[in-house]
Design a protein around this motif. Sequence first.
Motif, PDB file in Angstrom:
ATOM      1  N   ILE A   5       0.973  -1.055  -0.042  1.00  0.00           N
ATOM      2  CA  ILE A   5       0.040  -0.122   0.079  1.00  0.00           C
ATOM      3  C   ILE A   5       0.971   1.170  -0.059  1.00  0.00           C
ATOM      4  O   ILE A   5       1.751   1.253   0.875  1.00  0.00           O
ATOM      5  N   MET A   6       0.640   2.211  -1.085  1.00  0.00           N
ATOM      6  CA  MET A   6       1.453   3.343  -0.919  1.00  0.00           C
ATOM      7  C   MET A   6       0.602   4.582  -0.828  1.00  0.00           C
ATOM      8  O   MET A   6      -0.446   4.623  -0.935  1.00  0.00           O
ATOM      9  N   TYR A   7       1.366   5.566  -0.217  1.00  0.00           N
ATOM     10  CA  TYR A   7       0.668   6.794   0.449  1.00  0.00           C
ATOM     11  C   TYR A   7       1.625   7.780  -0.007  1.00  0.00           C
ATOM     12  O   TYR A   7       2.598   7.785   0.901  1.00  0.00           O
ATOM     13  N   ALA A   8       1.454   8.938  -0.596  1.00  0.00           N
ATOM     14  CA  ALA A   8       2.428   9.964  -0.757  1.00  0.00           C
ATOM     15  C   ALA A   8       3.668   9.634  -0.847  1.00  0.00           C
ATOM     16  O   ALA A   8       4.734   9.877  -0.296  1.00  0.00           O
ATOM     17  N   GLY A   9       4.047   8.696  -1.822  1.00  0.00           N
ATOM     18  CA  GLY A   9       5.564   8.261  -2.086  1.00  0.00           C
ATOM     19  C   GLY A   9       6.225   7.318  -1.317  1.00  0.00           C
ATOM     20  O   GLY A   9       7.291   6.915  -1.614  1.00  0.00           O
ATOM     21  N   LYS A  10       5.416   6.857  -0.439  1.00  0.00           N
ATOM     22  CA  LYS A  10       5.956   5.949   0.437  1.00  0.00           C
ATOM     23  C   LYS A  10       5.294   4.680   0.500  1.00  0.00           C
ATOM     24  O   LYS A  10       3.937   4.759   0.521  1.00  0.00           O
ATOM     25  N   ILE A  11       5.961   3.460   0.906  1.00  0.00           N
ATOM     26  CA  ILE A  11       5.146   2.219   1.172  1.00  0.00           C
ATOM     27  C   ILE A  11       4.708   2.277   2.657  1.00  0.00           C
ATOM     28  O   ILE A  11       5.757   2.408   3.246  1.00  0.00           O
ATOM     29  N   VAL A  12       3.244   2.419   3.039  1.00  0.00           N
ATOM     30  CA  VAL A  12       2.922   2.229   4.391  1.00  0.00           C
ATOM     31  C   VAL A  12       2.798   0.949   4.829  1.00  0.00           C
ATOM     32  O   VAL A  12       2.685   0.730   5.830  1.00  0.00           O
ATOM     33  N   GLU A  13       2.433   0.161   4.073  1.00  0.00           N
ATOM     34  CA  GLU A  13       2.371  -1.394   4.611  1.00  0.00           C
ATOM     35  C   GLU A  13       2.490  -2.348   3.411  1.00  0.00           C
ATOM     36  O   GLU A  13       2.147  -2.025   2.226  1.00  0.00           O
ATOM     37  N   ARG A  14       2.992  -3.623   3.899  1.00  0.00           N
ATOM     38  CA  ARG A  14       3.306  -4.640   2.901  1.00  0.00           C
ATOM     39  C   ARG A  14       3.229  -5.852   3.260  1.00  0.00           C
ATOM     40  O   ARG A  14       4.052  -6.113   4.686  1.00  0.00           O
ATOM     41  N   SER A  15       2.359  -6.760   2.682  1.00  0.00           N
ATOM     42  CA  SER A  15       2.512  -8.106   3.339  1.00  0.00           C
ATOM     43  C   SER A  15       1.944  -8.956   2.158  1.00  0.00           C
ATOM     44  O   SER A  15       1.832  -8.698   0.938  1.00  0.00           O
ATOM     45  N   SER A  16       1.500 -10.393   2.564  1.00  0.00           N
ATOM     46  CA  SER A  16       0.812 -10.928   1.855  1.00  0.00           C
ATOM     47  C   SER A  16      -0.539 -10.338   1.606  1.00  0.00           C
ATOM     48  O   SER A  16      -0.966  -9.668   2.444  1.00  0.00           O
ATOM     49  N   ALA A  17      -1.243 -10.623   0.425  1.00  0.00           N
ATOM     50  CA  ALA A  17      -2.634  -9.890   0.177  1.00  0.00           C
ATOM     51  C   ALA A  17      -3.705 -10.406   1.291  1.00  0.00           C
ATOM     52  O   ALA A  17      -4.278  -9.580   1.982  1.00  0.00           O
ATOM     53  N   VAL A  18      -3.605 -11.745   1.666  1.00  0.00           N
ATOM     54  CA  VAL A  18      -4.430 -12.298   2.528  1.00  0.00           C
ATOM     55  C   VAL A  18      -4.190 -11.387   4.140  1.00  0.00           C
ATOM     56  O   VAL A  18      -5.016 -11.152   4.831  1.00  0.00           O
ATOM     57  N   GLU A  19      -2.950 -11.408   4.429  1.00  0.00           N
ATOM     58  CA  GLU A  19      -2.378 -10.777   5.627  1.00  0.00           C
ATOM     59  C   GLU A  19      -2.992  -9.426   5.675  1.00  0.00           C
ATOM     60  O   GLU A  19      -3.543  -8.888   6.514  1.00  0.00           O
ATOM     61  N   VAL A  20      -2.851  -8.502   4.478  1.00  0.00           N
ATOM     62  CA  VAL A  20      -3.333  -7.159   4.643  1.00  0.00           C
ATOM     63  C   VAL A  20      -4.574  -7.149   4.983  1.00  0.00           C
ATOM     64  O   VAL A  20      -5.021  -6.223   5.634  1.00  0.00           O
ATOM     65  N   PHE A  21      -5.457  -7.936   4.116  1.00  0.00           N
ATOM     66  CA  PHE A  21      -7.066  -7.829   4.211  1.00  0.00           C
ATOM     67  C   PHE A  21      -7.338  -8.292   5.793  1.00  0.00           C
ATOM     68  O   PHE A  21      -8.440  -7.840   6.334  1.00  0.00           O
ATOM     69  N   ALA A  22      -6.744  -9.304   6.309  1.00  0.00           N
ATOM     70  CA  ALA A  22      -7.352 -10.131   7.164  1.00  0.00           C
ATOM     71  C   ALA A  22      -6.861  -9.203   8.606  1.00  0.00           C
ATOM     72  O   ALA A  22      -7.447  -9.126   9.536  1.00  0.00           O
ATOM     73  N   ASN A  23      -5.454  -8.650   8.378  1.00  0.00           N
ATOM     74  CA  ASN A  23      -5.079  -7.989   9.614  1.00  0.00           C
ATOM     75  C   ASN A  23      -4.315  -6.643   9.551  1.00  0.00           C
ATOM     76  O   ASN A  23      -2.939  -6.401   9.472  1.00  0.00           O
ATOM     77  N   PRO A  24      -4.862  -5.664   8.835  1.00  0.00           N
ATOM     78  CA  PRO A  24      -4.537  -4.473   8.418  1.00  0.00           C
ATOM     79  C   PRO A  24      -3.778  -3.601   9.636  1.00  0.00           C
ATOM     80  O   PRO A  24      -4.458  -3.754  10.648  1.00  0.00           O
ATOM     81  N   GLN A  25      -2.708  -3.133   9.379  1.00  0.00           N
ATOM     82  CA  GLN A  25      -1.995  -2.559  10.682  1.00  0.00           C
ATOM     83  C   GLN A  25      -2.028  -0.861  10.413  1.00  0.00           C
ATOM     84  O   GLN A  25      -2.348  -0.331  11.495  1.00  0.00           O
ATOM     85  N   HIS A  26      -1.701  -0.449   9.503  1.00  0.00           N
ATOM     86  CA  HIS A  26      -1.750   0.989   9.265  1.00  0.00           C
ATOM     87  C   HIS A  26      -3.103   1.617   8.983  1.00  0.00           C
ATOM     88  O   HIS A  26      -3.778   1.064   8.524  1.00  0.00           O
ATOM     89  N   PRO A  27      -3.158   2.709   9.700  1.00  0.00           N
ATOM     90  CA  PRO A  27      -4.675   3.435   9.489  1.00  0.00           C
ATOM     91  C   PRO A  27      -5.033   3.584   8.332  1.00  0.00           C
ATOM     92  O   PRO A  27      -6.371   3.607   7.948  1.00  0.00           O
ATOM     93  N   TYR A  28      -4.315   4.037   7.406  1.00  0.00           N
ATOM     94  CA  TYR A  28      -4.415   4.264   6.079  1.00  0.00           C
ATOM     95  C   TYR A  28      -5.135   2.949   5.352  1.00  0.00           C
ATOM     96  O   TYR A  28      -5.872   3.011   4.608  1.00  0.00           O
ATOM     97  N   THR A  29      -4.264   1.911   5.595  1.00  0.00           N
ATOM     98  CA  THR A  29      -4.643   0.614   4.793  1.00  0.00           C
ATOM     99  C   THR A  29      -6.327   0.296   5.425  1.00  0.00           C
ATOM    100  O   THR A  29      -7.041  -0.186   4.721  1.00  0.00           O
ATOM    101  N   LYS A  30      -6.249   0.442   6.987  1.00  0.00           N
ATOM    102  CA  LYS A  30      -7.673   0.058   7.345  1.00  0.00           C
ATOM    103  C   LYS A  30      -8.638   0.906   6.879  1.00  0.00           C
ATOM    104  O   LYS A  30      -9.910   0.680   6.385  1.00  0.00           O
ATOM    105  N   GLY A  31      -8.672   2.302   6.428  1.00  0.00           N
ATOM    106  CA  GLY A  31      -9.286   3.242   6.039  1.00  0.00           C
ATOM    107  C   GLY A  31      -9.810   2.839   4.332  1.00  0.00           C
ATOM    108  O   GLY A  31     -10.884   3.018   4.045  1.00  0.00           O
ATOM    109  N   LEU A  32      -8.432   2.523   3.726  1.00  0.00           N
ATOM    110  CA  LEU A  32      -8.904   2.138   2.291  1.00  0.00           C
ATOM    111  C   LEU A  32      -9.974   0.825   2.263  1.00  0.00           C
ATOM    112  O   LEU A  32     -10.689   0.623   1.361  1.00  0.00           O
ATOM    113  N   ILE A  33      -9.472   0.015   3.027  1.00  0.00           N
ATOM    114  CA  ILE A  33     -10.363  -1.333   2.936  1.00  0.00           C
ATOM    115  C   ILE A  33     -11.934  -0.977   3.540  1.00  0.00           C
ATOM    116  O   ILE A  33     -12.876  -1.421   2.765  1.00  0.00           O
ATOM    117  N   ALA A  34     -11.911  -0.040   4.404  1.00  0.00           N
ATOM    118  CA  ALA A  34     -13.263   0.386   4.897  1.00  0.00           C
ATOM    119  C   ALA A  34     -14.048   1.052   3.804  1.00  0.00           C
ATOM    120  O   ALA A  34     -15.430   1.192   3.930  1.00  0.00           O
TER     121      ALA A  34
END
Lengths: 321, 369
Positions: free
Chosen positions: A224-253
């Motif tokens: 997951i990239m935000y403003a030129g940086k990777i803010v979260e990176r993992s396997s796809a299943v992991e990212v969806f099952a267990n998002p850590q970064h607030p931006y990732t959580k926001g995107l999924i929601a």
Amino acid sequence: MVLLEVEGLKTYFKTQEGTLKAVDNISFDLDRGQAMGLAGESGCGKTTAALSIMKLLPANGFIAGGSINFMGQDMSKVTGDKLRAIRWRDISIIFQGAMNALNPVKRVGDQIVEPILLHEKVDEEVAIKRVKELFELVGINPNRIREYPHEFSGGMRQRVMIAMALACRPKLVICDEPTTALDVMIQAQILTLLKNLQQELELAMIIISHDLSVLAETCDLLSIMYAGKIVERSSAVEVFANPQHPYTKGLIAAFPNIKGDRKMPASIAGNPPNLIRAPKGCRFAERCYMKQDICIEQEPPLIEVLPGHFAACHFVKPKGV
Amino acid sequence: MAKDLLQVEGLQVWFPVRRGFVESLTSKEQKYVKAVDGVSFAIKEREIFCLVGESGCGKTTTGKAILRLVEPTGGDVRYFGSGLSAAMMKDAVKRSVSKKLMTAKEGEEALAAGTVDVRKLTKDKMKMLRQKMQMIFQDPYESLNPKQSIYDIVAEPLMVNSIGANEAEREKRVAKALDDSGLRPPKDFMWRYPHEVSGGQRQRVGIAGALVLEPQFLVADEPVSMLDVSIRSEILKLMLDLRNNKGLTYLFITHDLSVAYVFSDRIGIMYLGKIVELGPTEEVIKKPMHPYTKALISVVPKPDPRMKTDKIILKGERPDPAHIPPGCRFHPRCPYVMEKCKVEEPEPIYVSQEHWVSCWLAAGEGKAE
């Protein structure tokens, strides 16, 4: 086996107002036959990151730092003939808006024959035979190689683009928003095709999209990239099952889910920061619901939360690494 | 129960296919591209009705034909005069009768029922009606004139309709429309140009341009498809708020079923110029009856890799509306096609009180495994 290793990549653009840091210190690696999704809002630098790998940057763009190790060569330093030999033979790209990426006055077959003849010592007959095989592979009638792009529909043109990207049997294919301009039904056809090809030909792929749901269906890994940086990176299943970064959580929601409850998805208020004068702390701080003083002062490092799962946020603590 | 605000019956928009000179002498009949081919539905007051379909199915043309931005070639569109005074309606009908667009008897009937026949209005009266029926366009990057300030863009409908006695009054109305669209404070935005605001804010400008005339009914043509996912729901929420606060009614056009699912009250699924299934949103999505609806729902990407579902992927692409297949127009791509489908067109069948479908399977002919 590692095919591509990007380490601390920085890609900047010179503009009249100053240097725009479109990609600022990102790292990831990709194994043979793996598909990685690169997600983010428009302007987050995902396309620039991918174009840097092929060195297809516009004239005012340059790689300011870091290395791109592709099969033992540092792509950031390769130039001239050597670079030309790698492009399309080893790395190819499916451009955004395939409708407009084909040459309208050349037969589609000839457009695909061209890179084959350029890269391999074969005669035209062999090349044409290969094109016919490719057409069959992507689900187009091989008799259509003498037609012009306007005779194909949108979805078919996208298939032609995919055939073209596969022409020289590359190891890595970059797909830049491969289905954005297409209908849902055609999108499903193309995504299934890409997934099948990836498994059949053991292709490594980088799929760029703003649409997380498209990536959820096709990718093994997700960044997951935000403003030129990777803010979260993992396997796809992991990212969806267990998002850590607030931006990732926001995107999924933010995605309405047709299988879930009927409720309006959440949105992320605000806009991404200006990358010419990037904030010195966390770049997401302005829009973050967890914002504290430390977020504005200090940039959070990308830490390994769980094995293979990285996130860059001050409030994420490593668990069991 | 809310009453209807708009009724569309058998709406047709056929575009003639251009013929060469020789062809016009030899070929027997004029061919048509049947973009909209007999569409009927009604929208209740304060309702959000959603038309869903692939590109080229005629959903946008339907929306435009209701506002007469393209001229319908057949069918009726009746607007139930919400927001129009009795004198205005009487005037409009009189005008249509005198221009021989409708007979005196039809005019009396329309007045008695309190409806305005959109298709039978004269051009100048249509302009009056459009103050009550407005449109929000798809692409906020292309639909705003880059050389106009946001004030100019939003004030233009007022100028066209000569509303507002002076500049100060117009400015007040523009400020209110911007405020209603969530561009606050309006003073900060009024004198900016479209390139100076973000994509979401541009779409808000588009909405303000539609709101400034205080309409009752809005046609929203894919208002969020060009926006980033993270800001889409803000725009949708704004539209919901406007409905709740101002009593607006929407015809919402989209290709994205998941947006339709969370946003609309009722859905019509369109295929090749016709509605094939129509019903309350929850029912259509959870219990789809038409094979096309089922396929469309199955291919919507799920934002979760753990949810693997079987996809019904239709082969080929949507056929050309210039050559609509005989019988059920979906039969060449239907996984359950039967002999009957190839010859006879199915009529709508009600499967529950408000949910109908045009398919022989629903009529009890044959079985889908």
